[in-house]
Design a protein around this motif. Structure first.
Motif, PDB file in Angstrom:
ATOM      1  N   TRP A 182       8.155  -4.355  -4.038  1.00 31.82           N
ATOM      2  CA  TRP A 182       7.290  -3.379  -3.320  1.00 31.82           C
ATOM      3  C   TRP A 182       8.526  -2.224  -2.822  1.00 31.82           C
ATOM      4  O   TRP A 182       8.305  -1.174  -2.905  1.00 31.82           O
ATOM      5  N   ASP A 183       9.660  -2.939  -2.323  1.00 33.83           N
ATOM      6  CA  ASP A 183      10.604  -2.162  -1.641  1.00 33.83           C
ATOM      7  C   ASP A 183      11.480  -1.264  -2.531  1.00 33.83           C
ATOM      8  O   ASP A 183      12.318  -0.508  -2.330  1.00 33.83           O
TER       9      ASP A 183
ATOM     10  N   ARG B 221       0.780   5.082  -2.130  1.00 31.48           N
ATOM     11  CA  ARG B 221       0.737   6.226  -1.363  1.00 31.48           C
ATOM     12  C   ARG B 221       1.751   7.152  -1.696  1.00 31.48           C
ATOM     13  O   ARG B 221       1.625   8.178  -1.591  1.00 31.48           O
ATOM     14  N   GLN B 222       3.173   6.499  -1.619  1.00 35.66           N
ATOM     15  CA  GLN B 222       4.138   7.646  -1.993  1.00 35.66           C
ATOM     16  C   GLN B 222       4.193   7.989  -3.621  1.00 35.66           C
ATOM     17  O   GLN B 222       4.495   9.180  -3.740  1.00 35.66           O
ATOM     18  N   ARG B 223       3.584   7.199  -4.401  1.00 32.78           N
ATOM     19  CA  ARG B 223       3.402   7.725  -5.707  1.00 32.78           C
ATOM     20  C   ARG B 223       2.376   9.055  -5.747  1.00 32.78           C
ATOM     21  O   ARG B 223       2.475   9.994  -6.276  1.00 32.78           O
ATOM     22  N   TYR B 224       1.087   8.840  -4.874  1.00 32.44           N
ATOM     23  CA  TYR B 224       0.094  10.040  -4.906  1.00 32.44           C
ATOM     24  C   TYR B 224       0.792  11.273  -4.087  1.00 32.44           C
ATOM     25  O   TYR B 224       0.512  12.188  -4.498  1.00 32.44           O
TER      26      TYR B 224
ATOM     27  N   LEU C  55      -5.634   2.725  -2.026  1.00 32.19           N
ATOM     28  CA  LEU C  55      -4.529   3.573  -1.375  1.00 32.19           C
ATOM     29  C   LEU C  55      -4.418   3.343   0.342  1.00 32.19           C
ATOM     30  O   LEU C  55      -3.823   3.802   0.789  1.00 32.19           O
ATOM     31  N   GLY C  56      -5.330   2.641   0.883  1.00 33.18           N
ATOM     32  CA  GLY C  56      -5.087   1.972   1.820  1.00 33.18           C
ATOM     33  C   GLY C  56      -6.161   2.239   2.968  1.00 33.18           C
ATOM     34  O   GLY C  56      -6.110   1.787   4.157  1.00 33.18           O
ATOM     35  N   GLY C  57      -7.382   2.987   2.446  1.00 35.52           N
ATOM     36  CA  GLY C  57      -8.388   3.064   3.699  1.00 35.52           C
ATOM     37  C   GLY C  57      -9.261   1.976   3.596  1.00 35.52           C
ATOM     38  O   GLY C  57      -9.634   1.422   2.487  1.00 35.52           O
ATOM     39  N   THR C  58     -10.152   1.793   4.450  1.00 31.02           N
ATOM     40  CA  THR C  58     -11.128   0.823   4.829  1.00 31.02           C
ATOM     41  C   THR C  58     -12.296   1.322   5.337  1.00 31.02           C
ATOM     42  O   THR C  58     -12.213   1.761   6.608  1.00 31.02           O
TER      43      THR C  58
ATOM     44  N   THR D  14       0.808  -1.294   0.015  1.00 29.81           N
ATOM     45  CA  THR D  14       0.087   0.044   0.011  1.00 29.81           C
ATOM     46  C   THR D  14       0.728   1.228  -0.024  1.00 29.81           C
ATOM     47  O   THR D  14       0.612   2.354  -0.599  1.00 29.81           O
ATOM     48  N   ASP D  15       1.838   1.202   0.520  1.00 27.17           N
ATOM     49  CA  ASP D  15       2.894   2.297   0.894  1.00 27.17           C
ATOM     50  C   ASP D  15       3.252   2.790  -0.636  1.00 27.17           C
ATOM     51  O   ASP D  15       3.697   3.707  -0.747  1.00 27.17           O
TER      52      ASP D  15
END
Length: 794
Positions: free
Chosen positions: A723-724, A254-257, A378-381, A250-251
């Motif tokens: 991912w990393d 988020r970093q791209r955004y 992007l990670g919300g629920t 997810t990160d």
């Protein structure tokens, strides 16, 4: 063992002038002791006398009084930001140890200078915090080195490791007792941690521009994350891994955004002027925001209860589990209705799931369908972060405006005149080669000195080097022959580097395909070594860089030629020993004993993607071997063409002149094929109908990649990523040039927003117009002028 027979006098009053040695043959002990008891103390040598410290009358220095001097030293000179707590700590320290002479005698300026240098040496962030242990340690060490308000020369500032505030071997800021400090910790106090030493002798010894070129492997590139609270990039303290925690997935998005969002907020069209509160959410027809408009972004969660209102959204295009197209940001997800939407610009960019776009439209709430609790991309629920009920009807869809490299990093005289309105991240070291503010002036001086206008300084780029095809080896000979010197030329010119990109096999190697096993794969590189050995002068004066593809070992052994996760490591040494020996033999032949030596040829096997830099931050080239066009054609959104109104045929203007052009729009007109445009900015761009299909494809691909600031703006299901290590595919700040080796796209060179995007195509011209035995095609890029050209010989 014998001892002296003489007896010590009980109370000697003086030492005899003539000492009679004893008869002991072993020691020769004198009759009288060397240091008899004296009645007066021995005077200390002058060098060992304790220094008498000058007394300083402490004063109470208000932080507001010190603020202008601290701002000039920390912010303007060292690009650091002082917090109020740090300013108070410095004011208290200077008032106590410098007294009333802090201003007249210039004592405070020297103290601030040393504190700023030591803070940068410690590798801390750009914001100087007063509550942390780093500043306290600096002031504590500095306190012991001051006398009379001045820093004592020869103190432990430059020779001790007390200012090495990073963790040592014992995990603490101070070295272990009895352990000699490392050599790098004994460097002069205040030197930058970038490792760039401004020495004239070093500049004189490195006269070859190739000495200042560096290939950065993906797995060696530092990882920077954007801190949204402090609004700057900082190094990640988590070690990258091929098996990361699931939260890192997810990160990644988020970093791209965050990167795109902070870039947009600095754009002048998204900054509301103080004299006007009006907002216009429309996108101009040329794909950028008009200067006369002020735009405001609305979070998706804020759409609830605002049915029927117009908004401008920034989010990532996603596909919901039901198959509907949606838009997601950090606050929620909303279904999109693009039935009547118009892409901006039309036929000038690609829009696919995974891309971050701007959507202008109206929100319609669905009261019969309450907010669901599905998960946001992007990670919300649920609730905020979940799917918002209703739909967003889009009127226009466009990419975020691109940001020039000089705007991000600086490097021009205009941006350096006023540091308050200068570059956004001029102090940030994105690639580990130094920041623009720390090393830019020196690197510019070296580049102007070594990259002269009298000769070319080219980087040659070729891709799809299928070593199992005879036509490829024949085309490679043509390329090498083009840059081989004439024996009669006394001053030959060699390319700085030759970049050869995969796939190095037309079939998936080591995947069980007949004729593509490990033995055959190694024989292909042996054949390459044979070709290179025929050009010893060329390969001994240039650098060869090899970038693998999806058909190369080892990933092809289990992917069978399918898209492997990026980034991927270099070709294993097991298959490349013969090529390395060929380069070493050419260096011995050309640079043998008794000859004038220079920069020897070097072969570099790097990862995919990778970076090529020259003169630190002066130039940067992002290199990636991937097939973009096929993936874009499979996943891009197809927009409906609007119906033409017959009543408005006489009043319609061409798309190029329908809106006033700003600086970014004039760059759209300057997007050109193979060469920089010679048209003046005032001349309108060509109509879309007069541009051939290959040119339109090249411009659309260029605009899409640079606007997204990422080399792979796709979901992980379409293009897998580690991912990393996904940060290594970022195009922020914008590089000087980007190499996109796409076998499905036409060969092109397009310049947009100061960045040159190049695709060399297949070296043997397969799939294009450059067919024929011995026919070769490649791209030649001049690092001095930033101009690239597609060349074809044979």
């Amino acid at each position: 063992m014998t001892m002296a027979t003489a007896k010590r006098p009980e109370k000697p009053s003086a030492v005899p002038k003539n000492l009679i040695p004893s008869s002991s043959p072993a020691f020769g002990t004198p009759v009288h002791p060397i240091n008899p008891r004296r009645t007066a103390p021995i005077p200390a040598p002058p060098a060992l006398k304790p220094a008498v410290r000058a007394t300083v009358l402490p004063i109470e220095l208000p932080p507001a009084t010190l603020r202008p001097l601290a701002f000039r030293t920390f912010t303007k000179k060292h690009n650091l930001t002082l917090t109020s707590s740090a300013l108070s700590a410095l004011a208290s320290f200077i008032g106590k140890h410098c007294g009333s002479g802090w201003r007249e005698e210039g004592l405070a300026e020297k103290v601030l200078e040393e504190v700023a240098k030591s803070w940068k040496k410690s590798g801390s962030q750009v914001i100087v915090e007063g509550d942390g242990d780093t500043l306290k340690s600096i002031l504590k060490t500095l306190e012991g080195s001051m006398s009379g308000g001045r820093i004592v020369n020869g103190s432990n500032l430059s020779r001790q490791s007390s200012f090495n505030f990073g963790p040592d071997a014992n995990g603490q800021g101070t070295p272990e007792p009895g352990v000699r400090p490392a050599l790098d910790s004994q460097t002069s106090f205040g030197m930058s941690s970038l490792g760039v030493d401004d020495k004239d002798d070093e500049e004189e010894s490195l006269k070859d521009p190739r000495e200042w070129m560096k290939v950065i492997d993906t797995f060696e590139q530092p990882k920077l994350v954007y801190n949204i609270s402090q609004r700057h990039f900082e190094k990640s303290n988590v070690k990258s891994s091929l098996f990361p925690d699931p939260s890192h997935k997810t990160d990644l998005f988020r970093q791209r955004y965050h990167t795109v969002h902070q870039r947009i907020l600095r754009n002048e069209t998204f900054q509301t002027p103080t004299f006007s509160t009006a907002r216009s959410a429309g996108l101009s027809r040329t794909g950028s925001i008009a200067n006369s408009q002020t735009n405001t972004l609305t979070p998706i969660a804020n759409l609830l209860g605002r049915s029927g209102s117009a908004h401008l959204l920034l989010g990532m295009l996603t596909v919901s589990p039901t198959g509907a197209l949606s838009l997601s940001d950090l606050t929620g997800t909303i279904a999109l209705d693009l039935q009547h939407a118009c892409p901006i610009p039309e036929n000038g960019a690609y829009f696919a799931p995974g891309m971050i776009v701007l959507v202008d439209g109206s929100y319609e709430e669905d009261y019969s369908n309450p907010t669901s609790g599905s998960t946001s991309t992007l990670g919300g629920t649920g609730g905020i972060g979940g799917t918002i009920g209703g739909k967003f009807i889009g009127f226009s869809v466009g990419h975020p405006p691109c940001e020039r490299r000089t705007t991000t990093l600086g490097g021009t005289e205009e941006s350096d005149r006023n540091s308050l309105s200068g570059p956004a991240f001029g102090w940030t070291d994105f690639l580990g080669v130094g920041s623009e503010r720390a090393t830019g002036s020196r690197m510019n001086r070296l580049a102007n000195k070594l990259l002269t206008a009298e000769k070319a300084h080219n980087v040659v780029i070729a891709s799809d080097l299928h070593l199992d095809k005879p036509s490829t080896l024949s085309a490679l000979r043509t390329l090498l022959r083009t840059y081989s010197p004439d024996p009669t030329d006394s001053h030959p010119i060699y390319p700085l580097a030759i970049i050869l990109m995969g796939n190095f096999s037309s079939k998936a190697s080591l995947a069980g395909v007949p004729g593509a096993g490990s033995i055959e794969y190694k024989e292909h590189f042996d054949a390459l070594a044979t070709v290179l050995a025929d050009f010893p002068q060329l390969i001994a004066h240039t650098n060869l860089v090899f970038v693998p593809g999806d058909n190369d070992a080892w990933p092809s052994a289990f992917s069978a030629g399918a898209a492997t996760p990026l980034p991927r490591k270099a070709v294993p040494t097991l298959f490349t020993n013969r090529v390395r020996r060929a380069i070493a033999e050419a260096n011995r032949e050309v640079w043998g004993a008794g000859k004038a030596r220079g920069k020897e040829g070097e072969v570099i096997w790097t990862s995919n993607p990778s970076r090529l830099t020259w003169f630190g931050v002066k130039g940067e080239m992002a290199i990636l071997r991937d097939d973009f066009m096929g993936r874009l054609h499979r996943t891009s959104i197809r927009f409906n063409k609007p119906e033409a109104d017959p009543d408005d045929d006489d009043e319609q203007l061409p798309d190029a002149t329908s809106a006033p052009q700003n600086n970014e729009e004039s760059q759209d007109a300057a997007m050109d094929l193979d060469a920089p445009s010679t048209l003046a900015p005032a001349v309108p761009p060509e109509p879309q109908d007069s541009i051939d299909t290959d040119t339109q494809t090249a411009r659309a691909l260029t605009r899409t990649l640079l606007s997204q600031s990422h080399l792979s703006p796709f979901p992980l299901s379409i293009r897998p990523l580690h991912w990393d290590y996904a940060h290594t595919l970022n195009l922020y700040p914008l590089p000087t040039s980007v190499v996109v080796a796409d076998s499905e796209a036409p060969a092109f060179v397009v310049k947009y927003c100061g960045c040159t995007v190049m695709n060399p195509g297949a070296i043997d011209g397969s799939g294009g117009r450059a067919r024929g035995e011995g026919r070769a095609r490649w791209v030649e890029f001049d690092v001095r002028s930033g101009v690239g050209v597609v060349r074809s010989e044979g």
